[in-house]
Motif scaffolding. Structure first.
Motif, mmCIF file in Angstrom:
data_model
loop_
_atom_site.group_PDB
_atom_site.id
_atom_site.type_symbol
_atom_site.label_atom_id
_atom_site.label_comp_id
_atom_site.label_asym_id
_atom_site.label_seq_id
_atom_site.Cartn_x
_atom_site.Cartn_y
_atom_site.Cartn_z
ATOM 1 N N THR A 270 22.365 3.779 0.970
ATOM 2 C CA THR A 270 23.615 3.485 1.664
ATOM 3 C C THR A 270 24.708 3.184 0.648
ATOM 4 O OG1 THR A 270 22.459 2.602 3.596
ATOM 5 C CG2 THR A 270 24.767 1.957 3.298
ATOM 6 N N ARG A 271 25.719 4.021 0.635
ATOM 7 C CA ARG A 271 26.873 3.832 -0.232
ATOM 8 C C ARG A 271 28.116 3.539 0.594
ATOM 9 N NH1 ARG A 271 25.676 9.013 -4.318
ATOM 10 N NH2 ARG A 271 23.566 8.333 -4.899
ATOM 11 N N LEU A 272 28.146 4.136 1.774
ATOM 12 C CA LEU A 272 29.223 3.898 2.733
ATOM 13 C C LEU A 272 28.624 3.175 3.932
ATOM 14 C CD1 LEU A 272 30.963 7.409 2.617
ATOM 15 C CD2 LEU A 272 31.601 5.359 1.339
ATOM 16 N N ASN A 273 29.008 1.940 4.128
ATOM 17 C CA ASN A 273 28.445 1.123 5.200
ATOM 18 C C ASN A 273 29.554 0.736 6.163
ATOM 19 O OD1 ASN A 273 26.848 -0.461 6.792
ATOM 20 N ND2 ASN A 273 26.592 -2.116 5.305
ATOM 21 N N PHE A 274 29.742 1.580 7.185
ATOM 22 C CA PHE A 274 30.789 1.344 8.183
ATOM 23 C C PHE A 274 30.178 0.583 9.358
ATOM 24 C CE2 PHE A 274 32.187 5.627 6.417
ATOM 25 C CZ PHE A 274 33.079 5.071 5.504
ATOM 26 N N ILE A 275 30.193 -0.725 9.275
ATOM 27 C CA ILE A 275 29.567 -1.557 10.312
ATOM 28 C C ILE A 275 30.333 -1.396 11.627
ATOM 29 C CG2 ILE A 275 28.981 -3.907 10.980
ATOM 30 C CD1 ILE A 275 28.856 -4.598 7.980
ATOM 31 N N LEU B 84 43.012 0.229 -7.214
ATOM 32 C CA LEU B 84 41.856 0.779 -6.490
ATOM 33 C C LEU B 84 41.775 0.299 -5.045
ATOM 34 C CD1 LEU B 84 39.030 0.794 -9.165
ATOM 35 C CD2 LEU B 84 40.215 2.746 -8.173
ATOM 36 N N ASP B 85 42.623 -0.672 -4.683
ATOM 37 C CA ASP B 85 42.662 -1.101 -3.281
ATOM 38 C C ASP B 85 42.931 0.083 -2.363
ATOM 39 O OD1 ASP B 85 42.137 -3.702 -3.871
ATOM 40 O OD2 ASP B 85 44.201 -4.413 -3.666
ATOM 41 N N GLY B 86 43.760 1.013 -2.834
ATOM 42 C CA GLY B 86 44.094 2.178 -2.020
ATOM 43 C C GLY B 86 42.871 3.005 -1.684
ATOM 44 N N LEU B 87 41.978 3.170 -2.654
ATOM 45 C CA LEU B 87 40.750 3.935 -2.423
ATOM 46 C C LEU B 87 39.894 3.246 -1.365
ATOM 47 C CD1 LEU B 87 38.416 5.401 -5.191
ATOM 48 C CD2 LEU B 87 37.495 4.254 -3.201
ATOM 49 N N PHE B 88 39.657 1.948 -1.539
ATOM 50 C CA PHE B 88 38.791 1.220 -0.611
ATOM 51 C C PHE B 88 39.403 1.117 0.779
ATOM 52 C CE2 PHE B 88 37.622 -0.712 -4.838
ATOM 53 C CZ PHE B 88 36.430 -0.015 -4.957
ATOM 54 N N ASN B 89 40.701 0.895 0.842
ATOM 55 C CA ASN B 89 41.363 0.804 2.146
ATOM 56 C C ASN B 89 41.356 2.155 2.871
ATOM 57 O OD1 ASN B 89 41.958 -1.938 1.985
ATOM 58 N ND2 ASN B 89 43.876 -1.585 0.892
ATOM 59 N N TYR B 90 41.388 3.243 2.093
ATOM 60 C CA TYR B 90 41.299 4.576 2.691
ATOM 61 C C TYR B 90 40.011 4.694 3.498
ATOM 62 C CZ TYR B 90 40.216 9.602 2.883
ATOM 63 O OH TYR B 90 39.852 10.863 3.305
ATOM 64 N N TYR B 91 38.899 4.265 2.919
ATOM 65 C CA TYR B 91 37.619 4.348 3.621
ATOM 66 C C TYR B 91 37.562 3.377 4.801
ATOM 67 C CZ TYR B 91 35.441 7.573 0.353
ATOM 68 O OH TYR B 91 35.117 8.704 -0.362
ATOM 69 N N GLN C 99 34.207 -3.183 8.323
ATOM 70 C CA GLN C 99 33.926 -3.558 9.715
ATOM 71 C C GLN C 99 35.241 -3.631 10.471
ATOM 72 O OE1 GLN C 99 31.901 -7.326 10.337
ATOM 73 N NE2 GLN C 99 31.023 -6.574 12.246
ATOM 74 N N GLY C 100 35.286 -2.926 11.597
ATOM 75 C CA GLY C 100 36.506 -2.929 12.394
ATOM 76 C C GLY C 100 37.697 -2.435 11.611
ATOM 77 N N LYS C 101 37.455 -1.417 10.757
ATOM 78 C CA LYS C 101 38.506 -0.821 9.919
ATOM 79 C C LYS C 101 39.118 -1.813 8.929
ATOM 80 C CE LYS C 101 39.683 2.931 13.104
ATOM 81 N NZ LYS C 101 39.064 3.966 12.270
ATOM 82 N N SER C 102 38.341 -2.852 8.592
ATOM 83 C CA SER C 102 38.754 -3.800 7.559
ATOM 84 C C SER C 102 37.711 -3.785 6.445
ATOM 85 C CB SER C 102 38.873 -5.218 8.129
ATOM 86 O OG SER C 102 39.918 -5.272 9.087
ATOM 87 N N LEU C 103 38.160 -3.921 5.223
ATOM 88 C CA LEU C 103 37.265 -3.899 4.075
ATOM 89 C C LEU C 103 36.546 -5.240 3.943
ATOM 90 C CD1 LEU C 103 36.422 -2.185 1.580
ATOM 91 C CD2 LEU C 103 38.237 -3.368 0.321
ATOM 92 N N LYS C 104 35.196 -5.181 3.844
ATOM 93 C CA LYS C 104 34.395 -6.391 3.689
ATOM 94 C C LYS C 104 33.853 -6.530 2.274
ATOM 95 C CE LYS C 104 31.832 -8.252 6.599
ATOM 96 N NZ LYS C 104 30.671 -8.640 7.438
ATOM 97 N N ASN C 105 33.507 -5.389 1.662
ATOM 98 C CA ASN C 105 32.931 -5.444 0.325
ATOM 99 C C ASN C 105 33.211 -4.138 -0.401
ATOM 100 O OD1 ASN C 105 31.555 -6.458 -1.852
ATOM 101 N ND2 ASN C 105 29.514 -6.249 -0.957
ATOM 102 N N ALA C 106 33.488 -4.232 -1.699
ATOM 103 C CA ALA C 106 33.775 -3.042 -2.505
ATOM 104 C C ALA C 106 33.229 -3.261 -3.906
ATOM 105 C CB ALA C 106 35.274 -2.777 -2.547
ATOM 106 N N LEU C 107 32.312 -2.388 -4.320
ATOM 107 C CA LEU C 107 31.681 -2.532 -5.621
ATOM 108 C C LEU C 107 31.715 -1.218 -6.400
ATOM 109 C CD1 LEU C 107 28.417 -4.404 -4.503
ATOM 110 C CD2 LEU C 107 30.532 -5.456 -5.356
ATOM 111 N N ILE C 108 31.904 -1.329 -7.705
ATOM 112 C CA ILE C 108 31.759 -0.194 -8.615
ATOM 113 C C ILE C 108 30.618 -0.533 -9.569
ATOM 114 C CG2 ILE C 108 32.823 1.179 -10.430
ATOM 115 C CD1 ILE C 108 35.470 0.858 -9.180
#
Length: 252
Positions: free
Chosen positions: A242-247, A148-155, A172-181
């Motif tokens: 908020t489900r997608l939080n692009f800081i 599932l890293d691929g899914l989160f990294n895509y976003y 943040q800055g195109k880096s993943l900070k948090n990912a929850l299901i």
């Protein structure tokens, strides 16, 4: 010797054909006819389709629900995007419960597949067709937690507002900070079932990460599922959580 003579004859005919003058039939130019209101309808045709048109118009103008606010695609967590992602999740979950699938964990759809907004007021059948004019189907993608890293990294990389349900993705800055299901961290040893469209499952919108999973066809048309859930909810209350939080994302 006979073969040489035959080849010579073919070559001679070919050269002769090249020198022949191409005869073109005479072309008569005609004045273009503009399609305007001045052109009268064909009465026979109009009368023939009239009962079919009336039946279709009646069906398309049938009320299925109501909304007190405009349902639109604005921002990273649009009310219409969240709503349709939820409908996708619920439809897949209902199907899974009847087909020996243990659970559905989340859903992902694409904002580009939502082709219209729905204004405040009564929601008609035609509005659902305008929102989803395609014949896409809902599928389940069975994936390992470790994939599932691929899914989160895509976003994280795209910061694209493709709607999700039962997911929280913070970047943040195109880096993943948090990912929850379902408000929990991903268990890399667990198997997850993600509901999406057949288009995305096959790599559409560059969602190549789905290729690591196993596609399970449901046979559910997305539009039919949306229609069903609109009818089940006489008054639509779409989530704006908020489900997608692009800081730091500059363009909403």
């Amino acid at each position: 010797m006979k073969n040489k003579i035959l080849l010579l004859a073919i070559a001679t005919l070919s050269l002769s054909a090249c020198k022949s003058t191409l005869q073109v039939a005479q072309v008569q130019p005609h004045k273009n006819t503009s399609i305007t209101s001045e052109i009268k309808d064909n009465a026979d045709y109009v009368n023939f389709i009239k009962p079919y048109k009336e039946g279709l118009d009646k069906q398309m103008n049938t009320k299925v629900s109501h909304t007190s606010v405009e349902l639109n695609k604005k921002g990273n967590n649009s009310n219409l995007g969240n709503l349709l992602a939820d409908f996708t999740y619920e439809g897949a979950k209902d199907w899974a419960s009847k087909n020996n699938i243990p659970n559905v964990d989340a859903s992902v759809i694409n904002i580009g597949g939502i082709r219209a907004i729905i204004g405040a007021g009564d929601i008609m059948v035609k509005n659902v067709f305008e929102v989803m004019p395609f014949e896409n189907e809902i599928v389940l993608v069975k994936m390992k937690g470790s994939d599932l890293d691929g899914l989160f990294n895509y976003y994280a990389e795209t910061e694209k507002n493709n709607p999700v349900s039962h997911l929280y993705i913070e970047t943040q800055g195109k880096s993943l900070k948090n990912a929850l299901i379902n408000a929990e961290k991903v268990d890399v040893n667990k198997t997850y079932y993600i509901a999406t469209s057949d288009y995305l499952a096959l790599g559409g919108d560059n969602m190549k990460f789905f290729s690591k999973g196993e596609i399970i066809n449901t046979g559910l048309k997305m539009r039919e599922v949306f229609m069903e859930f609109f009818k089940k909810n006489p008054e639509i209350k779409a989530s704006t959580e908020t489900r997608l939080n692009f800081i730091g994302k500059t363009n909403e």
